[in-house]
Design an enzyme around this catalytic site. Structure first.
Site, PDB file in Angstrom:
ATOM      1  N   TYR A  61       0.841  -1.190   0.000  1.00 24.34           N
ATOM      2  CA  TYR A  61       0.000   0.000   0.000  1.00 24.34           C
ATOM      3  C   TYR A  61       0.877   1.240   0.000  1.00 24.34           C
ATOM      4  CZ  TYR A  61      -3.618  -3.347   1.492  1.00 24.34           C
ATOM      5  OH  TYR A  61      -4.480  -4.411   1.585  1.00 24.34           O
ATOM      6  N   SER A 218     -22.627   3.833  -0.941  1.00 25.18           N
ATOM      7  CA  SER A 218     -23.058   4.985  -1.746  1.00 25.18           C
ATOM      8  C   SER A 218     -23.805   4.620  -3.014  1.00 25.18           C
ATOM      9  CB  SER A 218     -21.824   5.820  -2.123  1.00 25.18           C
ATOM     10  OG  SER A 218     -21.077   6.162  -0.982  1.00 25.18           O
TER      11      SER A 218
END
Length: 539
Positions: A61, A218
């Protein structure tokens, strides 16, 4: 239960974590540009104060920057309050869809050392292999991870996106504490094989992307706000235009049920994961404190069996359009590793034990296949027949018989003791002591009589008896003379009938020999147990 977040046991080795974790990836990479470090440290510390103590990162990451961020956030006494998980294995740090994965021992160790430095810690609580290296047997990777546990550099071992067979093979080398996998209302393919395998083996389940990479929070409007750096545009077909319209219906139905339950769609989707069992810990990611608080609220959402059924009917595996990843990204369905026998690296080819107990043989064989066990087996040493020989044969382990001629006694009889030099250690062995030798010579005399009948020497008869024990037995008589070597080779031509085998065994039973093999001079398989792995405390 700080902040209302309960605690759960993850796996069977003692790791306890908050029932919900925090995935930190999006703070530094993949979901748009990196977020301000100061803001992310606040989110991490707010999570800890709220009862979230299980944090997930990886060396891929950033690359590296997410571990560095977490290390900074945990300074000043925060480290002691958390369970820290990171990962290794993706060597090119996901710069494109073609992942380069490594699991060879040198890489495993180097990756761990670097993660320890970036996190600025002495020990990693849970260390995952991020993706399985399909070129390296999982037993080889696990062997190095096991060493890191023994050295105190990591506490527990995990795998991510591993197949059921890989999980089983890895768990046989060293207990796996957790499997990280994608599991959510719109990703349920793990339920058929992977989840049952984990539960059978007592392995905890850590679910990444439990909110469908934000889609179950969402809905399709999420796509409208993705930046050009957002990996969801590239890696994930479900967000493509040709699939998003269909998948929007799933979100709409989840949102309707959430309204009925008085919660948000994200809380409902997370609650569904929490209701899978107390061995499951979702790790939703977020970069906002308000979203973090909302995710924690999911722990309070109660779902009835009817609610669970309704959710599962509208979000079955077949109802979602688009694969999880593009084809170039490997998942557990394509990530098996080659057999251990294919591994060619190393300074030794095969492993053996000598004078090991049955339990030690079994424990060793579970870590890496044992090729051979060396033991003393001859006409006058037969105590191995009750336990050790059957164990070897059950496990497919070869048997190498040392001293098959009774340290020379079955070749020459008691007269050999007359020629012992002062350096010969046999004079100290109980069977060669005067008080035992007179009795034991009767065995040699009987062996000699049978040998005369067979037209061979006593040594050849004694060796032939060992050869007749089976094709998995290889005696290794020693000699310093060519004529004796040739005589020993001749034993291979001596044929013994079942009646002759029975006759030899009746005159040379374990009880008929006087004197111990070693006395107190050396340990044998009878007193060579090793302590349990849990007792090992490396310096």
């Amino acid at each position: 239960m700080a902040g209302g977040v309960r605690r759960i046991k993850l796996g069977s080795q003692g790791l306890e974590v908050s029932a919900q974790g925090l995935g930190c990836m999006g703070m530094s990479a993949f979901y748009g540009p990196p977020k301000p470090e100061e803001d992310m440290i606040k989110v991490i510390r707010h999570a800890i104060s709220s009862g979230i103590t299980f944090f997930d990162t990886s060396d891929a990451y950033g690359p590296h920057t997410n571990e560095i961020l977490l290390g900074k956030a945990l300074k000043g006494g925060w480290r002691e309050k958390v369970e820290l998980a990171t990962k290794f294995g993706i060597n090119n740090h996901i710069v494109d869809t073609n992942l380069v994965v490594r699991g060879d021992p040198a890489y495993v160790r180097a990756a761990c050392e670097e993660s320890l430095k970036r996190l600025d810690v002495h020990c990693i609580d849970l260390y995952y292999q991020h993706r399985v290296d399909t070129n390296v047997p999982i037993e080889v990777t696990m062997g190095e991870l096991k060493k890191l546990v023994e050295e105190g550099k990591i506490k527990y071992i995990g795998l991510s996106e591993a197949s059921a067979s890989t999980i089983r093979r890895a768990h046989a080398v060293h207990p796996i504490t957790a499997i990280q996998l994608e599991w959510s209302l719109w990703t349920r393919d793990v339920e058929e094989i992977i989840v049952p395998t984990c539960r059978e083996l007592g392995i905890g389940i850590v679910t990444y992307s439990p909110l469908g990479r934000g889609f179950l929070s969402s809905g399709p409007k999420l796509v409208e706000n993705l930046t050009k750096e957002d990996s969801r545009r590239v890696f994930f077909p479900r967000f493509k235009a040709e699939n998003i319209e269909h998948n929007a219906h799933i979100f709409e139905r989840v949102a309707d049920i959430a309204t009925k339950k008085g919660c948000t769609p994200a809380q409902l989707a997370l609650a569904w994961v929490h209701h899978q069992g107390d061995d499951v810990c979702p790790i939703p990611g977020t970069t906002k404190i308000e979203n973090l608080d909302q995710n924690i609220g999911a722990l309070s959402v109660e779902l009835t069996p009817e609610d669970m059924t309704e959710l599962e009917s509208l979000a079955s595996e077949d109802s979602v359009k688009g694969d999880r990843y593009v084809a170039e990204v490997a998942t557990w369905k394509t990530l098996d590793t080659p057999p251990l026998s294919s591994w060619k690296e190393g300074k030794i080819k095969y492993i053996g034990l000598s004078e090991a107990s049955a339990s030690t043989i079994r424990r060793a064989h579970a870590v890496h296949p044992i090729t051979a066990v060396q033991l003393e087996w001859s006409l006058w040493t037969r105590d191995v027949e009750e336990d050790i020989i059957p164990t070897c044969r059950e496990l497919g382990i070869g048997i190498v018989a040392y001293s098959p001629l009774g340290r020379g006694f079955l070749s020459s009889g008691p007269k050999m003791t007359e020629n012992f030099v002062k350096e010969d250690f046999r004079q100290h062995l109980p069977r060669f002591k005067p008080e035992n030798l007179e009795h034991n010579k009767l065995i040699f005399e009987q062996v000699s009589a049978i040998a005369t009948r067979k037209g061979c020497t006593p040594a050849q008869l004694a060796l032939a008896w060992v050869h007749h024990q089976g094709d998995d037995v290889c005696p290794i008589p020693g000699t310093t003379k060519i004529e004796n070597l040739n005589q020993n080779i001749g034993a291979l031509s001596v044929k013994l009938t079942p009646e002759e085998m029975a006759e030899l065994e009746s005159l040379a039973s374990e009880d008929s020999v006087k004197g111990d093999r070693y006395g107190g001079l050396s340990s044998t398989w009878k007193n060579s147990e090793t302590p349990p792995l849990s007792s090992w405390k490396p310096e």
